[in-house]
Write a protein that holds these residues in place. Structure first.
Motif, PDB file in Angstrom:
ATOM      1  N   ILE A 376       0.758  -1.449   0.165  1.00 29.21           N
ATOM      2  CA  ILE A 376       0.169  -0.114  -0.255  1.00 29.21           C
ATOM      3  C   ILE A 376       0.792   1.260  -0.242  1.00 29.21           C
ATOM      4  N   LEU A 377       2.121   1.155   0.917  1.00 29.53           N
ATOM      5  CA  LEU A 377       2.567   2.059   0.724  1.00 29.53           C
ATOM      6  C   LEU A 377       3.455   2.655  -0.841  1.00 29.53           C
ATOM      7  N   GLU A 378       3.795   1.309  -0.923  1.00 28.27           N
ATOM      8  CA  GLU A 378       4.757   1.888  -2.280  1.00 28.27           C
ATOM      9  C   GLU A 378       3.330   1.814  -3.267  1.00 28.27           C
ATOM     10  N   ALA A 379       2.433   1.890  -3.467  1.00 28.56           N
ATOM     11  CA  ALA A 379       1.166   2.377  -4.060  1.00 28.56           C
ATOM     12  C   ALA A 379       1.018   4.433  -3.865  1.00 28.56           C
ATOM     13  N   ALA A 380       1.242   4.463  -2.735  1.00 24.13           N
ATOM     14  CA  ALA A 380       1.426   5.741  -2.942  1.00 24.13           C
ATOM     15  C   ALA A 380       1.621   6.150  -2.552  1.00 24.13           C
ATOM     16  N   ALA A 381       3.792   5.989  -2.233  1.00 21.61           N
ATOM     17  CA  ALA A 381       5.119   6.981  -2.773  1.00 21.61           C
ATOM     18  C   ALA A 381       4.192   7.073  -4.995  1.00 21.61           C
ATOM     19  N   PHE A 406      -1.369  13.230   0.237  1.00 18.43           N
ATOM     20  CA  PHE A 406      -0.677  14.065   1.125  1.00 18.43           C
ATOM     21  C   PHE A 406      -1.026  14.363   3.349  1.00 18.43           C
ATOM     22  N   ALA A 407      -2.419  14.274   3.199  1.00 17.06           N
ATOM     23  CA  ALA A 407      -3.089  14.477   4.678  1.00 17.06           C
ATOM     24  C   ALA A 407      -2.671  13.329   5.327  1.00 17.06           C
ATOM     25  N   GLN A 408      -3.069  12.137   4.719  1.00 18.19           N
ATOM     26  CA  GLN A 408      -2.715  10.922   5.407  1.00 18.19           C
ATOM     27  C   GLN A 408      -1.474  10.437   5.292  1.00 18.19           C
ATOM     28  N   TYR A 409      -1.048  10.859   4.843  1.00 19.45           N
ATOM     29  CA  TYR A 409       0.741  10.713   4.621  1.00 19.45           C
ATOM     30  C   TYR A 409       1.490  11.424   5.186  1.00 19.45           C
ATOM     31  N   GLY A 410       1.523  12.448   4.562  1.00 21.56           N
ATOM     32  CA  GLY A 410       2.817  13.441   4.422  1.00 21.56           C
ATOM     33  C   GLY A 410       3.631  13.505   3.205  1.00 21.56           C
ATOM     34  N   LEU A 414       6.303  10.049   2.923  1.00 22.80           N
ATOM     35  CA  LEU A 414       5.955   9.531   1.207  1.00 22.80           C
ATOM     36  C   LEU A 414       6.986   9.395   0.540  1.00 22.80           C
ATOM     37  N   GLN A 415       8.083  10.197   0.879  1.00 20.67           N
ATOM     38  CA  GLN A 415       9.431  10.948  -0.584  1.00 20.67           C
ATOM     39  C   GLN A 415      10.070   9.434   0.558  1.00 20.67           C
ATOM     40  N   ARG A 416      10.366   9.051   2.560  1.00 18.84           N
ATOM     41  CA  ARG A 416      11.377   8.212   2.263  1.00 18.84           C
ATOM     42  C   ARG A 416      10.591   7.215   1.442  1.00 18.84           C
ATOM     43  N   ALA A 417       9.466   6.764   1.481  1.00 20.99           N
ATOM     44  CA  ALA A 417       8.907   5.537   0.953  1.00 20.99           C
ATOM     45  C   ALA A 417       9.707   4.808  -0.288  1.00 20.99           C
ATOM     46  N   MET A 418       8.842   5.996  -1.050  1.00 23.09           N
ATOM     47  CA  MET A 418       9.858   6.119  -2.514  1.00 23.09           C
ATOM     48  C   MET A 418      11.547   6.326  -3.364  1.00 23.09           C
TER      49      MET A 418
END
Length: 443
Positions: A376-381, A406-410, A414-418
């Motif tokens: 899930i976090l990968e798709a969000a990233a 942006f509201a859910q993850y910040g 998201l940058q770290r996840a990518m």
């Protein structure tokens, strides 16, 4: 009441390559038939390793018939098992069928009983196998990235598939390498009953099933490795059910890979290795590697509508399912827009009707789909990356989800996840020498 699923003794005819797998469920009798490629080495067919693998294959393929009633007892009176093999079988019938149980609301974890004689023969003699790999081809991007990696490091491999059709055949044809193909014929009565009231139906551990069939072929044709193309995100589950995490991709997970690798090694005196070449990579990293070669653009597909039992004569990509949406999403940060839209025939991120699906993939709505999709976090990233991408930031879905993303993850998360998606993991069991060569190429 049907209270026991019986797995009877399997039979193999070395002259024809035919495997017959008989099953019983109450008064119901079924026989599944495999046609293995010929000619095989008759000496290898007459080994303790092959007999062991044949019995284990019968048990794993039995999941398709067991699930009609999903009784609490499994009986395999003609198939001796070690303690480790018993644990493997229970894992296949519990976690491998986890999605089936969850979606049918059946509590089976910790409740199944396996009746089989003890295997007391001791260590199995090691058969002589050549150092070469059998590479299952699924028709999607992953196995074709494995083809590219193995080709560049000079590893000898042969494409393998069960019931090849559609993108599998077109992908293998593009390789120009003679494959090994198996025909698997399910008992038609099982298929019919699966659609009738009073019987259950649902997901089975297809990677486990195809891996066991591949193991039979590897032994009969002298291959010492089965190389999978499962990525690290396959280990992420979908939902909690009956006290455990349930994973649509369980038989692609690292945990199951290690369990099956041990099982196959023990069954062959340590001769047969089993591992995933792509385990260090995220789905996004695999997508970035795929963009390096263009020869498969119009022959591959990850859309499951191409792999149903009744086939599919339509386009390679339906453009409507979560699998199509996820693959499009992970390619978008790395592939030119014109090329990607050319592959799919449309811009899936610019269709407002797809917004709900992309929200589910990124954890903004619902649950992770029951599909072979990444974390899930990968798709969000990946979606976050597209909000800052000149080619994609104006697409309808990207604009619609941006604020909530942006509201859910910040942004920082998201940058770290990518960045993490593009960092290779050391959590794998690829042979060290091969891992080093592949890592040097895949930079």
């Amino acid at each position: 009441m049907t209270d026991t699923f019986h797995i009877d003794e399997p039979a193999f005819d070395p002259a024809t390559g035919e495997v017959r797998l008989p099953y019983r469920l109450g008064d119901l009798r079924f026989t599944e038939v495999l046609r293995l490629p010929a000619p095989a080495d008759p000496a290898l067919a007459d080994t303790a390793s092959f007999r062991k693998l044949l019995g284990l294959t019968a048990i794993v393929l039995g999941t398709s018939y067991f699930k009609l009633k999903a009784p609490l007892t499994i009986a395999a009176p003609a198939i001796p098992l070690t303690d480790a093999e018993r644990a493997f079988v229970i894992d296949v019938y519990e976690n491998g069928l986890g999605e089936f149980y969850a979606r049918n609301n059946l509590a089976r974890f910790g409740r199944l009983t396996l009746e089989a004689p003890a295997d007391t023969q001791g260590a199995i003699p090691r058969p002589e196998l050549r150092h070469r790999a059998l590479l299952p081809i699924g028709g999607g991007k992953d196995s074709l990235v494995s083809v590219d990696l193995l080709s560049h490091v000079g590893a000898e491999f042969t494409p393998f598939a069960v019931n090849p059709k559609g993108p599998i055949v077109t992908s293998v044809d593009a390789l120009g390498v003679t494959p090994l193909y198996v025909t698997r014929t399910l008992d038609p009565e099982m298929v019919r009953l699966g659609k009738e009231p009073g019987y259950f139906n649902g997901h089975v551990p297809s990677t486990a099933i195809n891996s066991m069939i591949a193991a039979l072929c590897a032994l009969l044709h002298g291959y010492d490795e089965i190389v999978l193309s499962n990525e690290r995100s396959a280990s992420e589950g979908n939902v909690e059910f009956d006290g455990r995490e349930t994973n649509h991709q369980y038989s692609k997970s690292l945990g199951f890979e290690l369990l099956l690798a041990d099982t196959l090694a023990n069954a062959t005196g340590g001769a047969l290795k089993y591992y995933s070449l792509l385990r260090p990579y995220s789905e996004a990293r695999i997508a970035s590697l795929f963009t390096n070669a263009g020869r498969f653009d119009h022959v591959f597909s990850s859309c499951n509508r191409n792999f149903r039992l009744n086939g599919n004569d339509g386009p390679l990509w339906c453009g409507e399912c979560p699998k199509c949406h996820f693959v499009f999403l992970i390619f978008a940060p790395f592939m030119a827009k014109e090329r990607l839209v050319g592959i799919f025939g449309q811009d899936l991120l610019d269709n407002p009707a797809n917004e709900r699906s992309f929200r589910e993939l990124a954890g903004l709505a619902g649950q992770k789909p029951w599909e072979c999709v990444g974390e899930i976090l990968e798709a969000a990233a990946c979606l976050y990356t597209l909000t800052r991408h000149a080619d994609w930031h104006e697409d309808a879905v990207v604009r619609a989800v941006k604020a909530d993303l942006f509201a859910q993850y910040g942004e920082e998360k998201l940058q770290r996840a990518m960045a993490e998606c593009l960092t290779d993991s050391h959590d794998h069991h690829i042979p060290p020498a091969l891992a080093a060569k592949v890592a040097a190429y895949a930079v």
